[in-house]
Design an enzyme around this catalytic site. Structure first.
Site, PDB file in Angstrom:
ATOM      1  N   HIS A   1       0.826  -1.248   0.103  1.00  0.00           N
ATOM      2  CA  HIS A   1      -0.044  -0.278  -0.062  1.00  0.00           C
ATOM      3  C   HIS A   1       0.988   1.143  -0.035  1.00  0.00           C
ATOM      4  CE1 HIS A   1      -3.391   2.578   0.638  1.00  0.00           C
ATOM      5  NE2 HIS A   1      -3.527   2.543   2.076  1.00  0.00           N
TER       6      HIS A   1
ATOM      7  N   HIS B   1      -2.443  -2.477  -9.544  1.00  0.00           N
ATOM      8  CA  HIS B   1      -3.366  -2.008  -8.754  1.00  0.00           C
ATOM      9  C   HIS B   1      -4.509  -2.967  -8.707  1.00  0.00           C
ATOM     10  CE1 HIS B   1      -6.123   0.927  -7.098  1.00  0.00           C
ATOM     11  NE2 HIS B   1      -5.131   1.492  -6.374  1.00  0.00           N
TER      12      HIS B   1
ATOM     13  N   ASP C   1       2.117   5.637  -7.281  1.00  0.00           N
ATOM     14  CA  ASP C   1       3.417   5.879  -6.386  1.00  0.00           C
ATOM     15  C   ASP C   1       4.494   6.004  -7.262  1.00  0.00           C
ATOM     16  OD1 ASP C   1       2.098   5.765  -3.978  1.00  0.00           O
ATOM     17  OD2 ASP C   1       2.068   3.661  -3.979  1.00  0.00           O
TER      18      ASP C   1
HETATM   19  N1  COA Z   1       5.251  -6.458 -10.170  1.00  0.00           N
HETATM   20  C1  COA Z   1       5.286  -7.518 -11.061  1.00  0.00           C
HETATM   21  N2  COA Z   1       4.127  -8.235 -11.044  1.00  0.00           N
HETATM   22  C2  COA Z   1       2.918  -7.924 -10.319  1.00  0.00           C
HETATM   23  C3  COA Z   1       2.953  -6.578  -9.788  1.00  0.00           C
HETATM   24  C4  COA Z   1       4.244  -5.835  -9.698  1.00  0.00           C
HETATM   25  N3  COA Z   1       4.169  -4.811  -9.153  1.00  0.00           N
HETATM   26  N4  COA Z   1       1.652  -6.165  -9.412  1.00  0.00           N
HETATM   27  C5  COA Z   1       0.853  -7.455  -9.661  1.00  0.00           C
HETATM   28  N5  COA Z   1       1.756  -8.273 -10.312  1.00  0.00           N
HETATM   29  C6  COA Z   1       1.559  -9.675 -10.837  1.00  0.00           C
HETATM   30  C7  COA Z   1       1.331 -10.813  -9.829  1.00  0.00           C
HETATM   31  O1  COA Z   1       2.564 -11.389  -9.290  1.00  0.00           O
HETATM   32  C8  COA Z   1       0.332 -11.671 -10.288  1.00  0.00           C
HETATM   33  O2  COA Z   1       0.850 -12.323 -11.411  1.00  0.00           O
HETATM   34  P1  COA Z   1       0.323 -13.916 -11.678  1.00  0.00           P
HETATM   35  O3  COA Z   1      -1.118 -13.797 -11.860  1.00  0.00           O
HETATM   36  O4  COA Z   1       1.192 -14.265 -12.669  1.00  0.00           O
HETATM   37  O5  COA Z   1       0.816 -14.567 -10.297  1.00  0.00           O
HETATM   38  C9  COA Z   1      -0.760 -10.710 -10.951  1.00  0.00           C
HETATM   39  O6  COA Z   1      -0.078  -9.490 -11.191  1.00  0.00           O
HETATM   40  C10 COA Z   1      -1.980 -10.282 -10.067  1.00  0.00           C
HETATM   41  O7  COA Z   1      -1.273  -9.673  -8.872  1.00  0.00           O
HETATM   42  P2  COA Z   1      -1.768  -9.541  -7.365  1.00  0.00           P
HETATM   43  O8  COA Z   1      -0.876  -9.058  -6.590  1.00  0.00           O
HETATM   44  O9  COA Z   1      -2.695 -10.687  -7.212  1.00  0.00           O
HETATM   45  O10 COA Z   1      -3.026  -8.156  -7.658  1.00  0.00           O
HETATM   46  P3  COA Z   1      -3.773  -7.380  -6.623  1.00  0.00           P
HETATM   47  O11 COA Z   1      -4.828  -6.895  -7.091  1.00  0.00           O
HETATM   48  O12 COA Z   1      -4.082  -8.311  -5.486  1.00  0.00           O
HETATM   49  O13 COA Z   1      -2.680  -6.357  -6.397  1.00  0.00           O
HETATM   50  C11 COA Z   1      -0.975  -4.693  -5.737  1.00  0.00           C
HETATM   51  C12 COA Z   1      -2.661  -5.340  -6.122  1.00  0.00           C
HETATM   52  C13 COA Z   1      -0.956  -3.414  -5.807  1.00  0.00           C
HETATM   53  C14 COA Z   1      -1.001  -5.319  -4.060  1.00  0.00           C
HETATM   54  C15 COA Z   1      -0.046  -5.582  -6.433  1.00  0.00           C
HETATM   55  O14 COA Z   1      -0.120  -4.836  -7.737  1.00  0.00           O
HETATM   56  C16 COA Z   1       1.350  -5.207  -5.906  1.00  0.00           C
HETATM   57  O15 COA Z   1       1.990  -5.783  -5.095  1.00  0.00           O
HETATM   58  N6  COA Z   1       2.164  -3.683  -6.359  1.00  0.00           N
HETATM   59  C17 COA Z   1       3.432  -3.598  -5.853  1.00  0.00           C
HETATM   60  C18 COA Z   1       3.187  -2.700  -4.587  1.00  0.00           C
HETATM   61  C19 COA Z   1       2.734  -1.355  -5.100  1.00  0.00           C
HETATM   62  O16 COA Z   1       3.052  -0.606  -5.866  1.00  0.00           O
HETATM   63  N7  COA Z   1       1.811  -0.893  -4.408  1.00  0.00           N
HETATM   64  C20 COA Z   1       1.098   0.388  -4.360  1.00  0.00           C
HETATM   65  C21 COA Z   1      -0.445   0.341  -4.766  1.00  0.00           C
HETATM   66  S1  COA Z   1      -0.935   1.699  -5.270  1.00  0.00           S
END
Ligand code: COA
Length: 358
Positions: free
Chosen positions: A211, A250, A301
């Site tokens: 987050h 996201h 971000d």
């Molecule tokens: N880098 C690489 N791969 C990513 C990614 C990232 N930043 N964000 C998502 N993915 C990939 C996951 O590995 C997953 O891949 P898979 O289907 O091959 O296993 C897929 O995309 C779905 O990701 P998931 O984490 O399940 O989606 P979510 O909706 O639960 O997650 C976040 C949303 C924000 C938690 C996630 O995108 C993330 O961890 N981002 C990095 C942290 C970040 O920048 N946070 C700020 C948010 S505003």
């Protein structure tokens, strides 16, 4: 017993109504009926904060009263500064902020008064702690607007153009419907705990790297990069290892984060003005490669961290700065939750053992 399907992370589950903000996967972000990008471009921080908290744009009198309230309450009580002085200097700023918010003596009676009093003090807590942790004397800003005061408190500079960019960034960070920290605050508020406790809970949730913590980690991989091929190689390597890259992805915005695209455009101008075109090109190469390889868009971000870096804001303050702005969104959500409350208490599916005996 029959159970419904478990929705991990509550993805896609609508848990309540809200009239504060709306998002959609195509990249729309609306605050109380207005597009967030338009507000960022044309409004002041105080106008948007008032809109988010009270549901309508302020008239002149309301705006003046609100601005004065934020200005008047921006001081941090001496006892809080004394406590800060006792803390180890390497304590993360977000931890200090969370702890000081939870201890802050407040004067207001009404919920909105208390919440806004906290929100008004956050810039000074961040700045005072940052200066203290570096062994410097605290800064005391006298500027009229929230953004100019905050920018000065963060950098010691009075650049109007950078303060305005910070203001736009803060407006875009202000509100995002049921994101993790806001939902945490609403869960706390639904128990009818006090505003201060609910705000503290939100500050605990915003720290996490999935987050608000993401924006502090972006520069760690970005700044050492020397070229765009290196940037693309980095992305490919991380994806091959199935590692996440901070600043991407996201839960809602699967195609585009409108805030990221707004800030990307602003970064282009900022980078040109500060002779940092190479950094801008590297950032865009990372974004392009992420999209090409995995269709994952940059989130706010990513570009916010780079903008703040070029504005000479210490990256250890990125998450607290996000929290400063989001505290106005939290204020709105606390008020909305308690105005039509039902305890938030979901159910779980038990997958442990049954029938055990001693
Ligand atoms: N880098 C690489 N791969 C990513 C990614 C990232 N930043 N964000 C998502 N993915 C990939 C996951 O590995 C997953 O891949 P898979 O289907 O091959 O296993 C897929 O995309 C779905 O990701 P998931 O984490 O399940 O989606 P979510 O909706 O639960 O997650 C976040 C949303 C924000 C938690 C996630 O995108 C993330 O961890 N981002 C990095 C942290 C970040 O920048 N946070 C700020 C948010 S505003």
């Amino acid at each position: 017993m029959e159970y419904e399907e478990v929705k991990k992370g509550l993805a896609g589950v609508i848990v309540d109504n809200t009239a504060i903000a709306s998002t959609d996967s195509n990249g729309t972000l609306i605050y109380r009926g207005y597009a967030a990008e338009e507000l960022a471009e044309k409004s002041t921080f105080e106008e948007v904060a008032y809109l988010v908290v009270y549901g309508h744009l302020p008239n002149k009198k309301e705006l003046l009263k609100f601005s004065n309230l934020l200005n008047r309450n921006s001081r941090v009580p001496q006892n809080i500064n004394k406590i800060m002085k006792l803390l180890p200097r390497n304590t993360p700023a977000i931890d200090v902020l969370r702890s000081m918010v939870s201890l802050m003596p407040l004067n207001g009676d009404e919920n909105d008064g208390k919440l806004l009093e906290i929100a008004a003090k956050i810039p000074r807590i961040i700045s005072d702690w940052h200066r203290l942790s570096k062994g410097s004397a605290p800064l005391r800003g006298t500027a009229e607007t929230y953004a100019e005061r905050f920018y000065y408190l963060l950098t010691g500079n009075k650049s109007k153009s950078d303060a305005r960019l910070l203001e736009e960034l803060l407006i875009l960070y202000m509100e995002h419907e049921f994101n993790a920290s806001t939902f945490t605050l609403r869960v706390a508020a639904s128990t009818l705990t006090d505003p201060q406790a609910a705000m503290t809970a939100a500050l605990a949730a915003i720290k996490g790297p999935l987050h608000g913590g993401a924006n502090a980690e972006i520069l760690d991989y970005l700044l050492p990069m020397k070229s765009t091929p290196e940037a693309r190689k980095y992305v490919d390597g991380k994806l091959r290892k199935k590692e996440k890259i901070m600043g991407f992805g996201h839960r809602i915005y699967k195609n585009k984060d409108p805030r990221a695209q707004y800030l990307k455009e602003r970064l282009r101008g900022l980078a040109a003005a500060k002779g940092a075109e190479k950094l801008y090109n590297i950032a865009v190469a990372i974004e392009d490669e992420m999209w090409k390889m995995k269709n994952i868009p940059a989130n706010m971000d990513f570009y916010a961290a780079i903008c703040m870096y070029l504005m000479k804001i210490d990256s250890s303050l990125n998450t607290p700065i996000f929290a400063a702005s989001r505290s106005f969104g939290w204020t709105a959500h606390y008020l909305e939750q308690v105005s039509n409350n039902k305890l938030i208490r979901p159910s779980s599916r038990y997958i442990g053992m049954l029938g055990m005996h001693l």
